[in-house]
Enzyme design. Structure first.
Site, PDB file in Angstrom:
ATOM      1  N   SER A 186      -1.252  -5.824   9.575  1.00  0.00           N
ATOM      2  CA  SER A 186      -0.734  -6.861   8.695  1.00  0.00           C
ATOM      3  C   SER A 186       0.532  -7.459   9.280  1.00  0.00           C
ATOM      4  CB  SER A 186      -0.429  -6.257   7.323  1.00  0.00           C
ATOM      5  OG  SER A 186       0.173  -7.200   6.486  1.00  0.00           O
ATOM      6  N   ARG A 204       1.223 -12.466  -1.456  1.00  0.00           N
ATOM      7  CA  ARG A 204      -0.109 -12.770  -0.930  1.00  0.00           C
ATOM      8  C   ARG A 204      -0.914 -13.647  -1.876  1.00  0.00           C
ATOM      9  NH1 ARG A 204      -2.180  -9.460   3.297  1.00  0.00           N
ATOM     10  NH2 ARG A 204      -0.725  -7.826   3.938  1.00  0.00           N
ATOM     11  N   LYS A 206      -8.863  -1.844   0.664  1.00  0.00           N
ATOM     12  CA  LYS A 206      -8.670  -0.930   1.787  1.00  0.00           C
ATOM     13  C   LYS A 206      -9.391   0.397   1.583  1.00  0.00           C
ATOM     14  CE  LYS A 206      -6.306  -3.544   4.535  1.00  0.00           C
ATOM     15  NZ  LYS A 206      -6.976  -4.124   5.723  1.00  0.00           N
ATOM     16  N   LYS A 209      -3.498 -12.120  12.131  1.00  0.00           N
ATOM     17  CA  LYS A 209      -4.963 -12.126  12.092  1.00  0.00           C
ATOM     18  C   LYS A 209      -5.505 -13.292  11.274  1.00  0.00           C
ATOM     19  CE  LYS A 209      -6.107  -8.201  10.355  1.00  0.00           C
ATOM     20  NZ  LYS A 209      -4.758  -7.899   9.844  1.00  0.00           N
ATOM     21  N   THR A 210      -4.982 -13.432  10.053  1.00  0.00           N
ATOM     22  CA  THR A 210      -5.483 -14.485   9.170  1.00  0.00           C
ATOM     23  C   THR A 210      -5.113 -15.868   9.696  1.00  0.00           C
ATOM     24  OG1 THR A 210      -5.343 -13.023   7.250  1.00  0.00           O
ATOM     25  CG2 THR A 210      -5.405 -15.389   6.829  1.00  0.00           C
ATOM     26  N   ASP A 222     -10.175 -10.107   8.156  1.00  0.00           N
ATOM     27  CA  ASP A 222      -9.542  -8.786   8.140  1.00  0.00           C
ATOM     28  C   ASP A 222     -10.429  -7.617   8.561  1.00  0.00           C
ATOM     29  OD1 ASP A 222      -7.190  -7.262   7.640  1.00  0.00           O
ATOM     30  OD2 ASP A 222      -8.022  -6.591   5.741  1.00  0.00           O
ATOM     31  N   HIS A 248     -10.545  -3.415  12.348  1.00  0.00           N
ATOM     32  CA  HIS A 248      -9.500  -4.063  11.549  1.00  0.00           C
ATOM     33  C   HIS A 248      -9.122  -5.337  12.287  1.00  0.00           C
ATOM     34  CE1 HIS A 248      -5.239  -3.940   9.635  1.00  0.00           C
ATOM     35  NE2 HIS A 248      -6.086  -4.591   8.854  1.00  0.00           N
ATOM     36  N   ARG A 291       0.823  -1.200   0.000  1.00  0.00           N
ATOM     37  CA  ARG A 291       0.000   0.000   0.000  1.00  0.00           C
ATOM     38  C   ARG A 291       0.868   1.266   0.000  1.00  0.00           C
ATOM     39  NH1 ARG A 291      -1.675   0.791   4.374  1.00  0.00           N
ATOM     40  NH2 ARG A 291      -0.945  -0.988   5.587  1.00  0.00           N
TER      41      ARG A 291
END
Length: 532
Positions: free
Chosen positions: A239, A324, A200, A243-244, A258, A219, A60
């Site tokens: 990130s 990713r 996003k 989380k995932t 997410d 988030h 990003r």
């Protein structure tokens, strides 16, 4: 028309954009992949995955995100965190982007943000790249095809990677731009092929709209006990914090990985898919996520692969550490079809501590939870943003500052009210370093993290012995079955305890300096949770 080739125009708000090449509405996955291959946008991988690289930008560009400063939002945007763009700059940007679009093919996906129809928004995504259409088709939620004829967009996103902004003319920072105009209900993205900007931008949009309805945008990932949505857990984190990975628990039902909302009715996913990091991904540690990398339509982004066999190299980060895969939620076998859960029973705040100071798990009081939520301490992981090549300690309020248009206290107060109303138990979990700082210590063993989370979610930590952490004041369990006791006391994991003390004092000081910005906006309970 709901899908296929149409005349070289499409409807945007109250006007027609004409002079384009063919415009394709709501192509499904096979057609998008076929078209992307014909256009040379990527390569077909094993199992029908789509392999793509994003060129110059592999993460990003948060400094290039702008909010148009109109009268309606002037008093509600957190301008210290969100770069302003003048309405005149946006108008010029829009006119120049539309002129740039003339004669080119575009791909339109009509999608929904939010699994709860009471709070969802309709988003029309217009992309220059066919594979961006595939990506966002995974990421957002797909309406029934019968509903597409009457689809009306609440917001429109136009993404033209080949368009270069003019900072002087368009009132932006660089040739790359993400511009959000809440009055015109439009987001313009240019100068970057990184697909994460698409999802996003919608997350940022919901982060602005939902608090006005008393809904907490988060988030976070989320899951619930199998067959028991009341037992819901959410996992806040930036990130790279897990989380995932940690929400994809085969013993629990995945709500999402997410972005979620917490309304008066419970938890709901904003998205319809997952965007998982693949660096060092293995079938042993994360079998379900690993399996998605050879499933039809999965977007494999910025991974090195064998040119002949198309075998992916999960250890080669020469393109980026931010490699990713993007896939629909139903590719995870235990994913919730409805993507909704109850009110969170447990709230986990994930942090990747590159200092090696924080324990692997700590129990927080409600005031401490708000303190750590507003602090949002973690380490930026290599590749997630441009210029980040190794973990950097950072404070990202609400565990997602780049996506927060409103001031942090808005989200902090919403979270505190929800915790008080529904009695959630809050935990701080460190997935970062132990036995020393980054470069000396090692990453927290994922096996230990999973064991600690399982114990917390199943209530096994309710009655164990705790010690008070001398640096942060929160409670840390002394012993947990299946986890070495030494791991629970980070000072003991260091070869030099005095070096740990110096590192801890340094981190405490960083927390104190960072949190001083919130002192005018918080009550005495949260101030008492402050350290230093």
């Amino acid at each position: 028309m709901t899908f296929g080739r149409v005349n070289p125009q499409f409807r945007l708000e109250d006007q027609q954009i004409t002079g384009l090449g063919n415009v394709y509405y709501n192509l499904m996955e096979p057609a998008l992949i076929e078209t992307a291959l014909k256009r040379g946008e990527g390569t077909l991988g094993n199992g029908g995955a789509f392999l793509v690289t994003t060129g110059k930008f592999t993460g990003r560009s948060p400094k290039d995100k702008h909010v148009v400063k109109t009268d309606s939002v002037t008093d509600s945007i957190w301008w210290e965190n969100n770069a302003a763009m003048s309405p005149e700059g946006f108008d010029a940007l829009y006119d120049d982007m539309v002129a740039h679009m003339q004669g080119k093919e575009y791909f339109v996906q009509d999608l929904v943000g939010g699994a709860d129809p009471r709070h969802s928004i309709n988003v029309r995504m217009v992309t220059e790249l066919a594979w961006h259409g595939l990506f966002i088709r995974h990421m957002l939620r797909r309406p029934d095809r019968a509903d597409l004829d009457d689809f009306t967009a609440d917001f429109t996103v136009i993404n033209c990677p080949s368009f270069q902004a003019d900072p002087k003319k368009h009132d932006c920072r660089s040739e790359t731009v993400i511009a959000m105009n809440f009055d015109r209900k439009m987001i313009l993205i240019g100068g970057t092929e990184y697909a994460g900007e698409n999802k996003k931008s919608v997350f940022t949009l919901l982060n602005y709209l939902l608090p006005e309805k008393g809904i907490m945008p988060m988030h976070c990932s989320a899951n619930h006990a199998t067959g028991n949505p009341v037992d819901t857990a959410v996992f806040f984190g930036l990130s790279g914090t897990g989380k995932t990975t940690l929400s994809a628990d085969p013993q629990r039902t995945l709500i999402g990985d997410d972005e979620h909302g917490w309304s008066d009715h419970g938890t709901f996913n904003f998205e319809g898919g997952c965007y998982a990091k693949t660096i060092n991904l293995s079938p042993e540690a994360e079998p379900e996520i690993y399996a998605t990398t050879t499933k039809f339509g999965t977007v494999i982004e910025n991974m090195v692969y064998d040119e002949e066999t198309k075998e992916l190299d999960f250890d080669d980060d020469s393109l980026t550490a931010n490699m990713r895969c993007a896939y629909p939620l139903h590719y995870i076998s235990n994913a919730s079809k409805k993507a909704v859960g109850g009110h969170p029973k447990n709230i986990i705040m994930l942090t990747c501590d590159a200092f090696g100071v924080l324990p692997p798990i700590a129990r927080l009081t409600p005031a401490q939870a708000m303190y750590h939520f507003l602090s949002g301490f973690t380490s930026k992981v290599a590749g997630t943003e441009r210029g980040v090549t190794e973990p950097e300690p950072t404070f990202s309020t609400c565990f997602g500052a780049p996506f927060m248009p409103r001031r942090p206290e808005v989200y902090g107060n919403l979270l505190r009210e929800k915790i008080a109303q529904h009695g959630a138990t809050c935990w701080l979990v460190n997935t970062g370093w132990t036995g020393g700082a980054y470069g000396t210590g090692s990453r927290m063993p994922i096996k230990a993290t999973r064991a600690l989370l399982t114990a917390a979610l199943e209530g096994d930590l309710a009655d164990v012995e705790y010690r008070k952490d001398p640096n942060f004041g929160f409670e840390v369990p002394v012993s947990v079955e299946g986890v070495p006791d030494i791991l629970l006391d980070p000072r003991r994991t260091w070869d030099n305890p005095e070096a740990y003390d110096r590192q801890a004092a340094k981190l405490v000081g960083m927390f104190s300096v960072n949190f001083s910005q919130y002192l005018p906006f918080i009550d005495d309970d949260v101030k008492s949770a402050a350290i230093g």
